[in-house]
Write a protein that holds these residues in place. Sequence first.
Motif, short mmCIF file in Angstrom:
data_model
loop_
_atom_site.label_atom_id
_atom_site.label_comp_id
_atom_site.label_asym_id
_atom_site.label_seq_id
_atom_site.Cartn_x
_atom_site.Cartn_y
_atom_site.Cartn_z
N LYS A 1 21.10 18.39 -6.70
CA LYS A 1 22.41 18.63 -7.33
C LYS A 1 22.37 18.26 -8.81
CE LYS A 1 26.00 16.95 -5.09
NZ LYS A 1 26.66 16.03 -4.11
N ALA A 2 21.64 17.19 -9.13
CA ALA A 2 21.55 16.75 -10.53
C ALA A 2 20.86 17.83 -11.38
CB ALA A 2 20.76 15.45 -10.61
N VAL A 3 19.81 18.44 -10.82
CA VAL A 3 19.12 19.52 -11.56
C VAL A 3 20.06 20.70 -11.75
CG1 VAL A 3 17.22 21.18 -11.47
CG2 VAL A 3 16.82 18.83 -10.78
N ALA A 4 20.80 21.05 -10.67
CA ALA A 4 21.73 22.19 -10.76
C ALA A 4 22.82 21.92 -11.80
CB ALA A 4 22.35 22.46 -9.40
N SER B 1 0.83 -1.21 0.00
CA SER B 1 0.00 0.00 0.00
C SER B 1 0.86 1.24 0.00
CB SER B 1 -0.91 0.00 1.22
OG SER B 1 -0.12 0.02 2.38
N LEU B 2 1.63 1.46 1.03
CA LEU B 2 2.44 2.68 1.14
C LEU B 2 3.92 2.31 1.10
CD1 LEU B 2 0.54 4.45 4.01
CD2 LEU B 2 0.34 4.91 1.59
N LYS B 3 4.65 3.00 0.20
CA LYS B 3 6.10 2.86 0.21
C LYS B 3 6.62 4.01 1.05
CE LYS B 3 6.49 1.25 -4.46
NZ LYS B 3 6.74 1.87 -5.73
N ARG B 4 7.58 3.75 1.92
CA ARG B 4 8.03 4.82 2.79
C ARG B 4 9.54 4.78 2.93
NH1 ARG B 4 7.64 5.17 9.02
NH2 ARG B 4 8.11 7.35 9.33
N GLU B 5 10.14 5.98 2.76
CA GLU B 5 11.56 6.11 3.04
C GLU B 5 11.70 7.21 4.07
OE1 GLU B 5 13.50 7.10 -0.55
OE2 GLU B 5 13.26 5.12 -1.45
N SER B 6 12.66 7.10 4.96
CA SER B 6 12.76 8.16 5.97
C SER B 6 14.21 8.37 6.39
CB SER B 6 11.90 7.81 7.18
OG SER B 6 12.38 6.63 7.77
N GLY B 7 14.38 9.46 7.17
CA GLY B 7 15.68 9.74 7.79
C GLY B 7 16.75 10.20 6.81
N ALA B 8 17.99 9.87 7.14
CA ALA B 8 19.15 10.36 6.38
C ALA B 8 19.10 9.89 4.93
CB ALA B 8 20.43 9.87 7.04
N LYS B 9 18.47 8.73 4.70
CA LYS B 9 18.38 8.20 3.33
C LYS B 9 17.62 9.18 2.43
CE LYS B 9 17.08 3.97 0.93
NZ LYS B 9 16.29 2.74 1.00
N VAL B 10 16.51 9.72 2.97
CA VAL B 10 15.70 10.69 2.22
C VAL B 10 16.49 11.97 1.99
CG1 VAL B 10 13.68 12.21 2.38
CG2 VAL B 10 13.48 9.81 2.94
N HIS B 11 17.17 12.44 3.04
CA HIS B 11 17.95 13.67 2.90
C HIS B 11 18.97 13.54 1.78
CE1 HIS B 11 16.81 14.74 7.22
NE2 HIS B 11 16.24 15.62 6.42
N ARG B 12 19.67 12.40 1.76
CA ARG B 12 20.69 12.20 0.75
C ARG B 12 20.08 12.14 -0.65
NH1 ARG B 12 22.78 8.61 4.42
NH2 ARG B 12 24.46 9.49 5.65
N ALA B 13 18.96 11.41 -0.77
CA ALA B 13 18.31 11.28 -2.08
C ALA B 13 17.86 12.64 -2.59
CB ALA B 13 17.12 10.34 -1.97
N ASN B 14 17.29 13.45 -1.69
CA ASN B 14 16.81 14.79 -2.09
C ASN B 14 17.97 15.68 -2.52
OD1 ASN B 14 14.21 14.09 -1.60
ND2 ASN B 14 14.03 15.14 0.36
N ILE B 15 19.05 15.62 -1.75
CA ILE B 15 20.21 16.46 -2.08
C ILE B 15 20.80 16.03 -3.42
CG2 ILE B 15 22.58 17.01 -1.38
CD1 ILE B 15 21.53 16.90 1.57
N GLN B 16 20.89 14.72 -3.65
CA GLN B 16 21.43 14.22 -4.93
C GLN B 16 20.57 14.68 -6.10
OE1 GLN B 16 24.29 12.85 -5.50
NE2 GLN B 16 24.78 12.81 -3.32
N ALA B 17 19.24 14.61 -5.93
CA ALA B 17 18.33 15.02 -7.00
C ALA B 17 18.48 16.51 -7.30
CB ALA B 17 16.89 14.70 -6.61
#
Length: 557
Positions: free
Chosen positions: A29-32, A11-27
């Motif tokens: 940076k990729a746009v930049a 039903s729900l996929k969930r990611e949390s914590g430092a893993k999310v922070h890293r994924a967001n920062i990587q995304a």
Amino acid sequence: MHAPVLVLKDSLKRESGAKVHRANIQASKAVADIIRTTLGPRSMLKMLLDAAGGIVVTNDGNAILRELDLAHPAAKSMIELSRTQDEEVGDGTTSVIILAGELLHVAEAFIDKHYHPTVICRAYTKALEDSIAVLDKIAIPIDVNNRASMLGLVKSCIGTKFTSQFGNLIADLAIDATTTVGVDLGQGLREVDIKKYIKVEKIPGGQLEDSRVLRGVMFNKDVVAPGKMRRRILNPRIILLDCPLEYKKGENQTNAELVREEDWAILLKMEEEYIENICVQILKFKPDLVITEKGLSDLACHYLSKAGVSAIRRLRKTDNNRIARACGAVVVNRPDELQESDVGTGAGLFEVKKIGDEFFTFIVDCKDPKACSVLLRGASKDLLNEVERNLQDAMSVARNILKNPKLLPGGGATELTVSASLKQKSSSIEGVEKWPYEAAAVAFEAIPRTLAQNCGVNVIRTMTALQGKHASEENAWVGIDGNTGAIVDMREQQIWDSFNVKAQTFKTAIEAACMILRIDDIVSGIKKKQAPGAGPAPSKPKIEEEGDADGEQILPD
């Protein structure tokens, strides 16, 4: 036997914590990184293919990001930044993404050291307040009536664009157009609505040098009856309507049954009298030109052409409003409410010209136009589209200066000054916020560093020399010449940035970086696609109860 645990399945996929922070920062940076090479006068162009197979060639950050199709939510919010910046101030769309990407990049080290995101955000917010204070300190006022300084400023702001090779052309057009539509509201306030009252008309053919700002309006229409109506009128009296000059039809589908033939003649006569009555009310004011947003019947056309009046029908509402602002007319809803003050007398010339295969109407040489059209000519549609994007940026720059006439040095000098000031101030900050604050100061150097990279000079040597110069406050105006990569004084080179654009860039980038850092959970509630031919998806997620090692019991839905 241990207590049962409920597990949600599929039903729900969930990611949390430092893993999310890293994924967001990587995304982010990729746009930049995608648009990093489009900053500065030596910027590269990007060729974009859209879904329909069309091609866009541009170095406008917003135009590039608009065409990207991304799935990552953090990357999507980065793209939104560029759009916000474009709508608010019309420039700095590339800078804001690079700066936000860099701020997130330097935050990654603190996330790895288990700093709380709130601490990093607090330091960033403090850095934003201090950087705006630095901007206020180094900004210098400008006289908006001084054409030469305005021209220099707009030119330096759009010097990174494709059209900079055509000299002053685009900057001239932008200043003429924005000063035309500017309205003084008193108390030092000005309203400059470039979206509503400046229309850019692109006509392929001719040379780019043939482009000009009209003291009035043009639109793609011809008169209703070309043979009978005049196509050129000097000092016309113009009446603008937004009602139909046709026989009123019933509001709901009205059916009339006629028994005798004479009744049909009576109906036609009523229709004729009604239209004649409307035309008489209009002709009372001796107009030379009648323009309506709705339909105009053949009968009305006959009465108007008999009186020597030219008529244009089915005009866009936005065009009608521009004509009203240009020639001083008022758009009237009903012909029987017409007054002498509603007639527009400010236009010097009404003319219909054929350009290429199409007819264009010009209402020009207006006495005091508060709306205008910019006529762009050029070799191809692709070229004209890029010229229009550059012109929109130039007009936004001119509008920002008219609204807030303050200047800042370009070429990365402002960012270096802000960076140096924040580094000095970081020594007085106590506690754990000191390090993220210092990192934010370093992040501002991303703009001059990217400029240096795009020039092809030795980045480390150039940045070290610049940091050395900015260690003393007298060198606040030293930056990089985007064309040569040399370290120069921005005042001598006349490379400027608008205060509004810089302030908005800093605010948007830092606030966005804080927002992305605050995300600690990504929950996706999207159902998986079913295989073709499978039955309907279950309405509720399946819940399992894990018992002891004897086996699993599945609870019913």
